[in-house]
Write an enzyme that holds these catalytic residues in place. Structure first.
Site, PDB file in Angstrom:
ATOM      1  N   HIS A 223      -0.122  -0.588   5.774  1.00 50.99           N
ATOM      2  CA  HIS A 223      -0.830   0.110   4.708  1.00 50.99           C
ATOM      3  C   HIS A 223      -0.531  -0.509   3.339  1.00 50.99           C
ATOM      4  O   HIS A 223      -1.446  -0.819   2.567  1.00 50.99           O
ATOM      5  CB  HIS A 223      -0.446   1.584   4.708  1.00 50.99           C
ATOM      6  CG  HIS A 223      -1.126   2.388   3.656  1.00 50.99           C
ATOM      7  ND1 HIS A 223      -2.371   2.942   3.836  1.00 50.99           N
ATOM      8  CD2 HIS A 223      -0.753   2.710   2.384  1.00 50.99           C
ATOM      9  CE1 HIS A 223      -2.735   3.584   2.739  1.00 50.99           C
ATOM     10  NE2 HIS A 223      -1.763   3.449   1.842  1.00 50.99           N
ATOM     11  N   HIS A 238      -1.422  -3.436  -1.598  1.00 53.26           N
ATOM     12  CA  HIS A 238      -0.740  -3.602  -2.880  1.00 53.26           C
ATOM     13  C   HIS A 238       0.031  -4.914  -2.977  1.00 53.26           C
ATOM     14  O   HIS A 238       0.985  -5.009  -3.750  1.00 53.26           O
ATOM     15  CB  HIS A 238       0.201  -2.418  -3.121  1.00 53.26           C
ATOM     16  CG  HIS A 238      -0.484  -1.093  -3.110  1.00 53.26           C
ATOM     17  ND1 HIS A 238      -1.317  -0.673  -4.130  1.00 53.26           N
ATOM     18  CD2 HIS A 238      -0.488  -0.093  -2.197  1.00 53.26           C
ATOM     19  CE1 HIS A 238      -1.790   0.527  -3.837  1.00 53.26           C
ATOM     20  NE2 HIS A 238      -1.314   0.899  -2.679  1.00 53.26           N
ATOM     21  N   LYS A 281     -12.035  -0.915  -3.553  1.00 48.52           N
ATOM     22  CA  LYS A 281     -10.747  -0.345  -3.949  1.00 48.52           C
ATOM     23  C   LYS A 281     -10.867   0.110  -5.389  1.00 48.52           C
ATOM     24  O   LYS A 281     -11.052  -0.682  -6.307  1.00 48.52           O
ATOM     25  CB  LYS A 281      -9.624  -1.384  -3.817  1.00 48.52           C
ATOM     26  CG  LYS A 281      -8.239  -0.872  -4.229  1.00 48.52           C
ATOM     27  CD  LYS A 281      -7.678   0.151  -3.244  1.00 48.52           C
ATOM     28  CE  LYS A 281      -6.247   0.533  -3.617  1.00 48.52           C
ATOM     29  NZ  LYS A 281      -5.672   1.528  -2.698  1.00 48.52           N
TER      30      LYS A 281
END
Length: 347
Positions: A223, A238, A281
């Site tokens: 994730h 990220h 995103k």
């Protein structure tokens, strides 16, 4: 008989009013030192911080229990101090000449949902890919293609992929940064040995759980660093390294940014909007130019010290926040929680 019933009823009512018989299932009020019960939503015993399953008001009501008043509790001041120390020993970070970025269009927070591509050029104009030959970078990159990005599709690791996880952990633990982090957590009695620490890192980051359809389709590492797609939107993602590699392949399209950190050298922080092969995103905060062990270590620190809360750190004299969330629907070991997500923020 009626008199006894009335007295008992009155006694129960008084007890309820005083809070001695009833306690909120998600509160530590009246529950400090309560024995562990698997059925409880959260816990208030002296081991709950280590297992990352304390109720949110644990410190408020149990200030004389466990870590909260002893030298084992990790204070806000200690978080600021250890994060500065980790920042200074990120020896594998990019130098200023190693990366050039072109942030282009700055938007307001109100515009982050617009899905407008305001930046005709890529974000990265140059990256010195010699960085990627360093052991922690190379072992990190090998992990990125081990996942299916769509939630609801079960993950299954081959023997080779499991070995890649082990190799990454071995490489990061060779760094001064991760050794310093372990020594800090060891002094705080979170781990007895480095072997215990590494074993927990593997579970909290790589252990599989289900985000959808009952399949073991996700993990903290997937994730946070590799990225996922859930309900038609990019979730997590990220990692600056992941972004650069996919942008180079034409699979990521940079749109804009809504935050650019105050750092004059790397690592820096950028909050950005982008499309990943057609999936949007809205806001993706990421460190730019840090080593894999740096963000892996900081996210681990905050997940252990402030699980599910905002964690305040200091890097190069500038403060920032790291938000973590625990995965609450399944556990490992002695009811320890997996990482659901972790990301840097502007505040």
């Amino acid at each position: 008989m009626k008199t006894w019933i009335l007295l008992i009823t009155a006694g129960i009512a008084c007890s309820l009013a005083s809070g001695s018989l009833y306690t909120d299932p998600d509160s530590c009020r009246g529950r400090c030192h309560e024995p562990y019960n698997k059925q409880d939503e959260c816990h208030c015993n002296t081991k709950c911080e280590k297992h990352r399953d304390c109720c949110e008001d644990y410190h408020m009501h149990c200030s004389k229990e466990g870590f909260s008043s002893s030298h084992d509790f990790i204070t806000n001041e200690e978080l600021l101090s250890i994060s500065e120390q980790l920042y200074k020993v990120d020896h594998n970070k990019a130098q200023k000449s190693d990366i050039n970025i072109n942030p282009q269009h700055l938007i307001s927070s109100a515009e982050t949902r617009d899905k407008e591509d305001h930046s005709p050029e890529p974000l990265y104009t140059y990256v010195n890919e010699k960085l990627f030959s360093k052991p922690t970078y190379a072992s990190f990159i090998k992990l990125l293609d081990n996942y299916q990005r769509m939630t609801g599709r079960g993950e299954a690791f081959s023997a080779e992929q499991l070995k890649e996880q082990e190799n990454f952990l071995q490489e990061v633990m060779k760094t001064e940064l991760m050794k310093k982090l372990y020594n800090f957590l060891h002094k705080k009695k979170r781990y007895s040995t480095q072997e215990e620490f590494v074993s927990d890192l593997k579970e909290m980051w790589f252990g599989l759980y289900s985000r959808g359809k009952g399949e073991e389709d996700s993990s903290g590492f997937e994730h946070v660093f590799s990225g996922e797609v859930k309900k038609g939107k990019v979730s997590g993602f990220h990692s600056w390294i992941r972004f650069y590699l996919l942008e180079k392949q034409g699979l990521v399209d940079y749109y804009s940014h809504n935050y650019d950190g105050p750092w004059a050298s790397y690592p820096d922080v950028l909050g950005m909007q982008f499309s990943w092969d057609g999936y949007f995103k809205e806001v993706g905060f990421a460190f730019i130019g840090c080593s894999p062990e740096f963000e892996f270590g900081l996210y681990t620190l905050c997940f252990i010290a402030r699980p599910g809360k905002m964690c305040r750190l200091s890097l190069g004299g500038h403060q920032l926040g790291i938000q973590t969330y625990t995965w609450t629907k399944s556990t490992y070991g002695n009811d320890r929680k997996y990482i659901a997500t972790a990301y840097v923020t502007s505040s």
